[in-house]
Write an enzyme that holds these catalytic residues in place. Sequence first.
Site, mmCIF file in Angstrom:
data_model
loop_
_atom_site.group_PDB
_atom_site.id
_atom_site.type_symbol
_atom_site.label_atom_id
_atom_site.label_comp_id
_atom_site.label_asym_id
_atom_site.label_seq_id
_atom_site.Cartn_x
_atom_site.Cartn_y
_atom_site.Cartn_z
ATOM 1 N N LYS A 85 99.840 -0.469 44.095
ATOM 2 C CA LYS A 85 100.127 0.952 44.303
ATOM 3 C C LYS A 85 101.130 1.049 45.445
ATOM 4 C CE LYS A 85 98.535 5.065 42.938
ATOM 5 N NZ LYS A 85 98.103 5.491 41.609
ATOM 6 N N GLY B 121 89.968 22.491 35.166
ATOM 7 C CA GLY B 121 91.363 22.076 35.327
ATOM 8 C C GLY B 121 92.072 22.025 33.998
ATOM 9 N N GLY C 261 95.425 21.535 33.505
ATOM 10 C CA GLY C 261 96.789 21.043 33.747
ATOM 11 C C GLY C 261 97.237 20.167 32.593
ATOM 12 N N VAL D 262 96.515 16.978 31.610
ATOM 13 C CA VAL D 262 95.478 16.308 30.806
ATOM 14 C C VAL D 262 94.537 17.335 30.179
ATOM 15 C CG1 VAL D 262 93.615 14.612 30.814
ATOM 16 C CG2 VAL D 262 95.576 14.283 32.319
#
Length: 361
Positions: A86, A186, A188, A190
């Site tokens: 990452k 949520g 958004g 996804v």
Amino acid sequence: MSIEIQSNLFENIATFEHEQIVHCYCKDTGLKAIIAVHDTTLGPSLGGTRVWNYTHEAEALNDVLRLSRGMTYKSSISGINLGGGKAVIIADENVKRDEFFWRRYGKFVDKLSGKYITAEDVGTSTKEIEYISLETKHVSGKPVFLGGGGDPSPFTAYGVYLAMKASWKKITGSESLQNVHIAVQGTGHVGQYLIDLLAKENAKISIADINAQNIALVTSKHNVQVVDPNEIAKMECDIYAPCALGATVNSASIDQLKCKVICGAANNQLKDELLDGNAVMQRGILYAPDFLINAGGVINCYSEVLGNYSKEQTMSLTDMIYNRVLEIYLKSEIEKINTQQAAISIAKERIEKAKNLNAKW
Ligand code: NAD
């Protein structure tokens, strides 16, 4: 001039067992990034580049160490041949993140010679990936017109949908979600793709979001119940699907949950993997481990890394989530450990077994 250095970096590396940490600084562009390579036993490390307004460098380091280790487990449990890595970029309002900033960052990624492959995360999109790809081939999540997989959200949603079906089968014997009441927190990227899949199957859907535009996008297409964002996690439902924030399953919220299954896309849903994972299990709620069921995105990156990218290949690699979820539930039952622990244990075991095999990647 004396420089005061206060660091416990090696202590951190020893705790998290990272292979390499690279600090990247460019005076000309103002770029400050940290790349963490956690484990490359299974393949090159892959993970997105996050841009965040860290209040302190130590916070950025802690984030990149934690997130890169999470990527190791995510790829391992998904059965793909990638390690975990990452990168974080410390946002600075005085620094312009233009084409040259990102190309400079691409040069740093390139110096790792493929040991780390970058992709999108919070604060980066296919546009930044396009700039980075001018300087390095060790990049995934490229836009479709450059032969990449583009937005990973549909694949992430597909994996969560499969996990819901497997979870429902586990507790009722039927994988059909028809008339099953699902509360999606949520709406958004996804969340919206997930709702499309659930609506096709005639599930009973409740939604909540703090963004009215995203709610409107869903209500214009589907017959859903809109719920106050403060109420969605507490509502009586069959499946609670956290698709917004992390840590929504915690010591304060667990007693208020009225669902049979927790199954959503958000990362790090359990505030404390052991304590909250155990508390959920004691309440008789089935928890689908987040880092496995939201792996569709990293699987899409893997498809791209393999070459000759195709959506079909990503979908077929993502299909394994269904059986893997059932395998984890069984392990959790037999070993009397929570499902998150069962998943981490399977992920670690694959890495341990591969350690003496000398794979060439
Ligand atoms: P997104 O930013 O597109 O959507 C998140 C939505 O949650 C937004 O509509 C936002 O308004 C809403 N939200 C924020 N706070 C809320 C609250 N308190 N109550 C209700 N809604 C709230 O993000 P996304 O790409 O859809 O990702 C959703 C989650 O899944 C994130 O946790 C992300 O880390 C995780 N995830 C996403 C992917 C992917 O492919 N996009 C892959 C793996 C994990």
